[in-house]
Scaffold this active site. Structure first.
Site, mmCIF file in Angstrom:
data_model
loop_
_atom_site.group_PDB
_atom_site.id
_atom_site.type_symbol
_atom_site.label_atom_id
_atom_site.label_comp_id
_atom_site.label_asym_id
_atom_site.label_seq_id
_atom_site.Cartn_x
_atom_site.Cartn_y
_atom_site.Cartn_z
ATOM 1 N N GLY A 157 -2.775 -4.515 9.114
ATOM 2 C CA GLY A 157 -1.997 -5.254 10.113
ATOM 3 C C GLY A 157 -1.403 -6.553 9.595
ATOM 4 N N PHE A 186 -5.714 4.523 8.725
ATOM 5 C CA PHE A 186 -4.293 4.689 9.017
ATOM 6 C C PHE A 186 -3.554 3.366 8.831
ATOM 7 C CE2 PHE A 186 -6.759 7.645 11.539
ATOM 8 C CZ PHE A 186 -6.180 8.854 11.185
ATOM 9 N N MET A 242 -8.595 8.272 0.540
ATOM 10 C CA MET A 242 -9.344 8.669 1.749
ATOM 11 C C MET A 242 -9.864 10.093 1.596
ATOM 12 S SD MET A 242 -6.847 7.163 4.685
ATOM 13 C CE MET A 242 -6.228 5.485 4.613
ATOM 14 N N SER A 288 0.831 -1.209 0.000
ATOM 15 C CA SER A 288 0.000 0.000 0.000
ATOM 16 C C SER A 288 0.863 1.256 0.000
ATOM 17 C CB SER A 288 -0.895 0.025 1.246
ATOM 18 O OG SER A 288 -1.454 1.325 1.368
ATOM 19 N N ASP A 335 -6.764 -6.601 4.391
ATOM 20 C CA ASP A 335 -6.115 -5.293 4.485
ATOM 21 C C ASP A 335 -6.114 -4.804 5.929
ATOM 22 O OD1 ASP A 335 -5.161 -2.755 4.036
ATOM 23 O OD2 ASP A 335 -6.823 -2.105 2.785
ATOM 24 N N MET A 366 -11.888 4.689 0.247
ATOM 25 C CA MET A 366 -12.471 4.875 1.593
ATOM 26 C C MET A 366 -13.118 6.260 1.610
ATOM 27 S SD MET A 366 -9.372 3.133 3.706
ATOM 28 C CE MET A 366 -8.309 3.320 2.298
ATOM 29 N N HIS A 382 -1.392 -1.217 -4.134
ATOM 30 C CA HIS A 382 -2.643 -0.867 -3.455
ATOM 31 C C HIS A 382 -2.664 0.640 -3.216
ATOM 32 C CE1 HIS A 382 -6.048 -1.993 -0.802
ATOM 33 N NE2 HIS A 382 -5.610 -1.056 0.024
ATOM 34 N N ASP A 422 -4.667 3.580 -1.462
ATOM 35 C CA ASP A 422 -5.665 3.904 -0.442
ATOM 36 C C ASP A 422 -6.141 5.341 -0.614
ATOM 37 O OD1 ASP A 422 -5.974 1.568 1.244
ATOM 38 O OD2 ASP A 422 -3.871 1.857 1.774
ATOM 39 N N HIS A 448 -8.471 1.309 -3.511
ATOM 40 C CA HIS A 448 -9.340 1.101 -2.351
ATOM 41 C C HIS A 448 -9.928 2.449 -1.956
ATOM 42 C CE1 HIS A 448 -9.480 -0.152 2.212
ATOM 43 N NE2 HIS A 448 -10.679 0.033 1.696
ATOM 44 N N MET A 470 -11.443 -5.758 5.643
ATOM 45 C CA MET A 470 -10.609 -4.893 6.491
ATOM 46 C C MET A 470 -10.385 -5.576 7.831
ATOM 47 S SD MET A 470 -9.846 -2.104 4.820
ATOM 48 C CE MET A 470 -8.921 -1.510 6.208
#
Ligand code: DX5
Ligand code: ZN
Length: 226
Positions: free
Chosen positions: A185, A151, A45, A16, A183, A76, A41, A43, A74, A145
């Site tokens: 951790g 974050f 936001m 990501s 996605d 969000m 990836h 992200d 992705h 998720m």
């Protein structure tokens, strides 16, 4: 048997850009290509659906010629319709939005496919698989998720792994064809749990960009070496 195939396979890796140095995105996609990871990836936001802001379609358009990777967007964001159309013009391959972000998810999935892209649906940790059951015949990817989005660098929530197993079962029973991506951790400590649950794609942000030897990390995330 498909259950054996599930245990034996090695997932695709999707680093990501959220965890990259934002002043060096071109170097980041070059590092992803060089590492053996197959996907990039992105992200996106909006500061409303999640409490953070990142980038828009221009970044994907500018990076597209610089990378061999599959671009995995992705979203969000609330009201993802406009951005989904904009990202479709950039060379994005997968465009995934959140089930929690709009009512008419099926309509947007059809729009994304009509634009020649793969359509994905994502769920935050508090949304059960049952909340997207009616969409599963129409999706190319389900993004589970395993942290509350917004974050990088958060700890994986282990209870979310049950959703991967449920999705694998439903896909087998009903002969659906979506990929299952995970996605949040995902790192050297958690990847084996995610693989064993049946994920096809592992998103990795902080683990990837913090790794000195990114190719070795990718092999370990795939389960190719310990
Ligand atoms: C979180 C993003 C993730 C994030 C993953 O909102 O959707 O893609 O970058 O980062 P790590 O791997 O650090 O949890
Ligand atoms: Zn993401």
């Amino acid at each position: 048997m498909s259950s054996i195939k599930t245990i034996m396979k090695h997932p695709l890796i999707a680093p990501s850009l959220l965890s990259a140095d934002f002043s060096h995105f071109a170097e980041a996609v070059a590092a992803i290509d060089a590492s053996g990871a197959e996907w990039v990836h992105l992200d996106v936001m909006d500061g409303h659906f999640v409490p953070n802001l990142t980038f828009g379609p221009k970044l994907a358009a500018d990076l597209r010629p610089q990378s061999r990777g599959v671009f995995d967007v992705h979203l969000m964001v609330y009201e993802p319709e406009n951005l989904a159309r904009a990202f479709a013009q950039t060379g994005a391959d997968y465009i995934t939005f959140h089930a929690e972000a709009l009512v008419h998810s099926h309509r947007l999935l059809m729009v994304i496919r009509k634009l020649g892209k793969k359509g994905g649906i994502s769920v935050v940790p508090s949304t059960p698989v049952s909340g997207i059951a009616e969409l599963l015949p129409f999706v190319d990817l389900v993004l589970v998720m395993t942290v509350d989005p917004g974050f990088g660098g958060q700890a994986l929530i282990p209870s979310c792994l049950e959703k991967i197993k449920t999705l694998v079962q439903i896909r087998e029973q009903r002969q659906y064809e979506f990929l299952i991506s995970v996605d949040g951790g995902v790192n050297e400590s958690t990847a084996s749990l995610v693989r064993e649950a049946g994920a096809d794609v592992l998103v990795t942000g902080s683990a990837f960009f913090n790794a000195q030897d990114k190719a070795a990390l990718v092999r370990r995330l795939k389960g190719l070496e310990t």
